[in-house]
Design a protein around this motif. Structure first.
Motif, mmCIF file in Angstrom:
data_model
loop_
_atom_site.group_PDB
_atom_site.id
_atom_site.type_symbol
_atom_site.label_atom_id
_atom_site.label_comp_id
_atom_site.label_asym_id
_atom_site.label_seq_id
_atom_site.Cartn_x
_atom_site.Cartn_y
_atom_site.Cartn_z
ATOM 1 N N GLY A 56 21.600 -22.346 41.271
ATOM 2 C CA GLY A 56 20.148 -22.391 41.427
ATOM 3 C C GLY A 56 19.416 -22.040 40.146
ATOM 4 N N GLY A 57 19.888 -21.017 39.452
ATOM 5 C CA GLY A 57 19.257 -20.611 38.200
ATOM 6 C C GLY A 57 19.378 -21.660 37.110
ATOM 7 N N ILE A 58 20.521 -22.328 37.057
ATOM 8 C CA ILE A 58 20.709 -23.389 36.067
ATOM 9 C C ILE A 58 19.762 -24.541 36.350
ATOM 10 N N ILE A 59 19.679 -24.964 37.595
ATOM 11 C CA ILE A 59 18.775 -26.070 37.939
ATOM 12 C C ILE A 59 17.334 -25.681 37.664
ATOM 13 N N ASP A 60 16.955 -24.457 38.012
ATOM 14 C CA ASP A 60 15.597 -23.983 37.722
ATOM 15 C C ASP A 60 15.303 -24.032 36.223
ATOM 16 N N VAL A 98 22.762 -33.437 33.975
ATOM 17 C CA VAL A 98 21.840 -33.216 35.087
ATOM 18 C C VAL A 98 20.509 -33.856 34.712
ATOM 19 N N LEU A 99 20.098 -34.835 35.529
ATOM 20 C CA LEU A 99 18.836 -35.547 35.327
ATOM 21 C C LEU A 99 17.927 -35.221 36.499
ATOM 22 N N LEU A 100 16.793 -34.604 36.203
ATOM 23 C CA LEU A 100 15.860 -34.186 37.245
ATOM 24 C C LEU A 100 14.530 -34.932 37.096
ATOM 25 N N PRO A 101 13.737 -34.948 38.166
ATOM 26 C CA PRO A 101 12.428 -35.611 38.092
ATOM 27 C C PRO A 101 11.603 -35.102 36.898
ATOM 28 N N ASP A 102 10.686 -35.928 36.478
ATOM 29 C CA ASP A 102 9.777 -35.646 35.367
ATOM 30 C C ASP A 102 10.492 -35.599 34.017
ATOM 31 N N GLY A 103 11.612 -36.314 33.899
ATOM 32 C CA GLY A 103 12.292 -36.440 32.620
ATOM 33 C C GLY A 103 13.054 -35.209 32.157
ATOM 34 N N LYS A 104 13.409 -34.338 33.056
ATOM 35 C CA LYS A 104 14.142 -33.118 32.691
ATOM 36 C C LYS A 104 15.636 -33.420 32.632
ATOM 37 N N ILE A 105 16.284 -32.919 31.576
ATOM 38 C CA ILE A 105 17.714 -33.179 31.378
ATOM 39 C C ILE A 105 18.406 -31.913 30.882
#
Length: 92
Positions: free
Chosen positions: A83-87, A36-43
């Protein structure tokens, strides 16, 4: 509920948050199913299981290897966890 449907929902929810949820085909066994790659370099890494299923011994070992390197690793076996995992990945 099958693993496939949980995985599809994860991919959709990550995309809604502007991220990528890519299948990991490393060529060796035991690695988590999705990166999972999210904005601001979160992985983060997500192992998707059917409800109530647990990771195999090799998968647990791979998760421990990734955590030792400082990565977030999750086991997802219920759509309500998405949702909790992505958060948790976004706030890493």
């Amino acid at each position: 509920m099958r693993e496939k449907y949980i995985e599809q929902k994860l991919v959709r929810e990550v995309k809604k948050r502007g991220g990528l949820c890519e299948k990991w085909n490393s060529g060796s066994s035991g690695w988590p199913d999705r990166i999972v790659l999210l904005p601001d370099g979160k992985i983060g890494f997500v192992e998707v299981k059917a409800p109530g299923e647990k990771p195999r011994k090799l998968q647990v070992h791979r998760h421990e290897q990734l955590r030792a390197l400082g990565y977030k690793v999750f086991v997802l076996d219920d759509m309500g966890q998405i949702g909790g995992i992505i958060d948790a990945i976004q706030t890493a």
